[in-house]
Design a protein around this motif. Structure first.
Motif, PDB file in Angstrom:
ATOM      1  N   SER A  64     -61.758 -51.724   6.133  1.00 34.65           N
ATOM      2  CA  SER A  64     -61.996 -50.297   6.015  1.00 34.65           C
ATOM      3  C   SER A  64     -62.066 -49.679   7.405  1.00 34.65           C
ATOM      4  CB  SER A  64     -63.314 -50.052   5.271  1.00 34.65           C
ATOM      5  OG  SER A  64     -63.604 -48.682   5.214  1.00 34.65           O
ATOM      6  N   SER A  65     -61.404 -48.566   7.595  1.00 32.87           N
ATOM      7  CA  SER A  65     -61.427 -47.837   8.865  1.00 32.87           C
ATOM      8  C   SER A  65     -61.053 -48.724  10.050  1.00 32.87           C
ATOM      9  CB  SER A  65     -62.809 -47.216   9.100  1.00 32.87           C
ATOM     10  OG  SER A  65     -63.146 -46.350   8.046  1.00 32.87           O
ATOM     11  N   GLY A  66     -60.108 -49.610   9.850  1.00 30.83           N
ATOM     12  CA  GLY A  66     -59.640 -50.455  10.937  1.00 30.83           C
ATOM     13  C   GLY A  66     -60.535 -51.637  11.259  1.00 30.83           C
ATOM     14  N   LYS A  67     -61.574 -51.868  10.451  1.00 28.74           N
ATOM     15  CA  LYS A  67     -62.469 -52.999  10.671  1.00 28.74           C
ATOM     16  C   LYS A  67     -62.372 -53.971   9.510  1.00 28.74           C
ATOM     17  CE  LYS A  67     -65.925 -50.924  13.610  1.00 28.74           C
ATOM     18  NZ  LYS A  67     -67.339 -50.894  13.938  1.00 28.74           N
ATOM     19  N   LEU A  68     -62.463 -55.246   9.834  1.00 29.67           N
ATOM     20  CA  LEU A  68     -62.479 -56.285   8.816  1.00 29.67           C
ATOM     21  C   LEU A  68     -63.904 -56.774   8.617  1.00 29.67           C
ATOM     22  CD1 LEU A  68     -59.499 -58.567   9.877  1.00 29.67           C
ATOM     23  CD2 LEU A  68     -59.562 -56.934   7.996  1.00 29.67           C
ATOM     24  N   ARG A  69     -64.220 -57.133   7.398  1.00 27.20           N
ATOM     25  CA  ARG A  69     -65.470 -57.842   7.116  1.00 27.20           C
ATOM     26  C   ARG A  69     -65.058 -59.239   6.705  1.00 27.20           C
ATOM     27  NH1 ARG A  69     -70.236 -54.610   6.259  1.00 27.20           N
ATOM     28  NH2 ARG A  69     -71.029 -56.375   5.079  1.00 27.20           N
ATOM     29  N   LEU A  70     -65.613 -60.215   7.413  1.00 23.03           N
ATOM     30  CA  LEU A  70     -65.274 -61.604   7.166  1.00 23.03           C
ATOM     31  C   LEU A  70     -66.465 -62.327   6.570  1.00 23.03           C
ATOM     32  CD1 LEU A  70     -63.536 -62.389  10.572  1.00 23.03           C
ATOM     33  CD2 LEU A  70     -62.432 -61.772   8.405  1.00 23.03           C
ATOM     34  N   GLY A  71     -66.196 -63.220   5.643  1.00 25.53           N
ATOM     35  CA  GLY A  71     -67.215 -64.119   5.111  1.00 25.53           C
ATOM     36  C   GLY A  71     -66.943 -65.498   5.682  1.00 25.53           C
ATOM     37  N   ILE A  72     -67.975 -66.158   6.157  1.00 27.15           N
ATOM     38  CA  ILE A  72     -67.806 -67.475   6.780  1.00 27.15           C
ATOM     39  C   ILE A  72     -68.694 -68.468   6.058  1.00 27.15           C
ATOM     40  CG2 ILE A  72     -68.045 -68.817   8.904  1.00 27.15           C
ATOM     41  CD1 ILE A  72     -67.697 -66.086  10.391  1.00 27.15           C
ATOM     42  N   THR A  73     -68.083 -69.545   5.583  1.00 30.88           N
ATOM     43  CA  THR A  73     -68.814 -70.639   4.970  1.00 30.88           C
ATOM     44  C   THR A  73     -68.701 -71.832   5.907  1.00 30.88           C
ATOM     45  OG1 THR A  73     -68.202 -69.834   2.773  1.00 30.88           O
ATOM     46  CG2 THR A  73     -68.987 -72.106   2.921  1.00 30.88           C
ATOM     47  N   ALA A  74     -69.858 -72.339   6.353  1.00 33.51           N
ATOM     48  CA  ALA A  74     -69.873 -73.470   7.274  1.00 33.51           C
ATOM     49  C   ALA A  74     -71.139 -74.278   7.022  1.00 33.51           C
ATOM     50  CB  ALA A  74     -69.837 -72.978   8.720  1.00 33.51           C
ATOM     51  N   PRO A  75     -71.114 -75.551   7.365  1.00 33.63           N
ATOM     52  CA  PRO A  75     -72.341 -76.355   7.232  1.00 33.63           C
ATOM     53  C   PRO A  75     -73.467 -75.769   8.089  1.00 33.63           C
ATOM     54  CG  PRO A  75     -70.438 -77.757   7.681  1.00 33.63           C
ATOM     55  CD  PRO A  75     -69.995 -76.340   7.856  1.00 33.63           C
ATOM     56  N   ARG A  76     -74.684 -75.957   7.660  1.00 31.78           N
ATOM     57  CA  ARG A  76     -75.839 -75.397   8.363  1.00 31.78           C
ATOM     58  C   ARG A  76     -75.974 -75.919   9.788  1.00 31.78           C
ATOM     59  NH1 ARG A  76     -79.188 -72.186   5.701  1.00 31.78           N
ATOM     60  NH2 ARG A  76     -79.141 -72.166   3.449  1.00 31.78           N
ATOM     61  N   ASP A  77     -75.441 -77.098  10.056  1.00 33.23           N
ATOM     62  CA  ASP A  77     -75.581 -77.665  11.403  1.00 33.23           C
ATOM     63  C   ASP A  77     -74.540 -77.123  12.385  1.00 33.23           C
ATOM     64  OD1 ASP A  77     -73.596 -79.081   9.991  1.00 33.23           O
ATOM     65  OD2 ASP A  77     -73.812 -80.825  11.286  1.00 33.23           O
ATOM     66  N   ILE A  78     -73.656 -76.245  11.930  1.00 32.95           N
ATOM     67  CA  ILE A  78     -72.671 -75.610  12.804  1.00 32.95           C
ATOM     68  C   ILE A  78     -73.081 -74.150  12.998  1.00 32.95           C
ATOM     69  CG2 ILE A  78     -70.262 -74.885  13.071  1.00 32.95           C
ATOM     70  CD1 ILE A  78     -69.469 -77.337  11.458  1.00 32.95           C
TER      71      ILE A  78
END
Length: 65
Positions: free
Chosen positions: A26-40
Motif C-alpha cells: 500500500s502506498s509504495g510500502k510492503l508489509r512482510l511476514g517473517i517466520t523463523a526459528p526463535r533462535d534466529i
C-alpha cells in the motif's frame, strides 16, 4: 544480491526454516511476514544497527574500565 518479484500472498524461503511472505502492499510500502526459528534474531535494519551500536558502546565502556 538476489532480487525477486513476488505478489501479495507469495513467499520466499531461505533454507528449511525461514519464510518471508508479502502480506500487503500500500502506498509504495510492503508489509512482510517473517517466520523463523526463535533462535534466529530478526530485526529491521535500524533496530539491528542500534543493537550493534549498543553492544559496541558496552564493549568500549568495559575496555576503558
Amino acid at each position: 544480491m538476489l532480487v525477486l518479484a513476488r505478489d501479495i500472498g507469495e513467499s520466499i524461503r531461505i533454507g528449511d526454516d525461514i519464510i518471508i511472505q508479502v502480506v500487503t502492499s500500500s502506498s509504495g510500502k510492503l508489509r512482510l511476514g517473517i517466520t523463523a526459528p526463535r533462535d534466529i534474531p530478526v530485526h529491521r535494519e535500524e533496530v539491528y544497527a542500534a543493537i550493534k551500536h549498543g553492544k559496541d558502546s558496552d564493549h568500549d565502556n568495559r575496555s576503558c574500565n
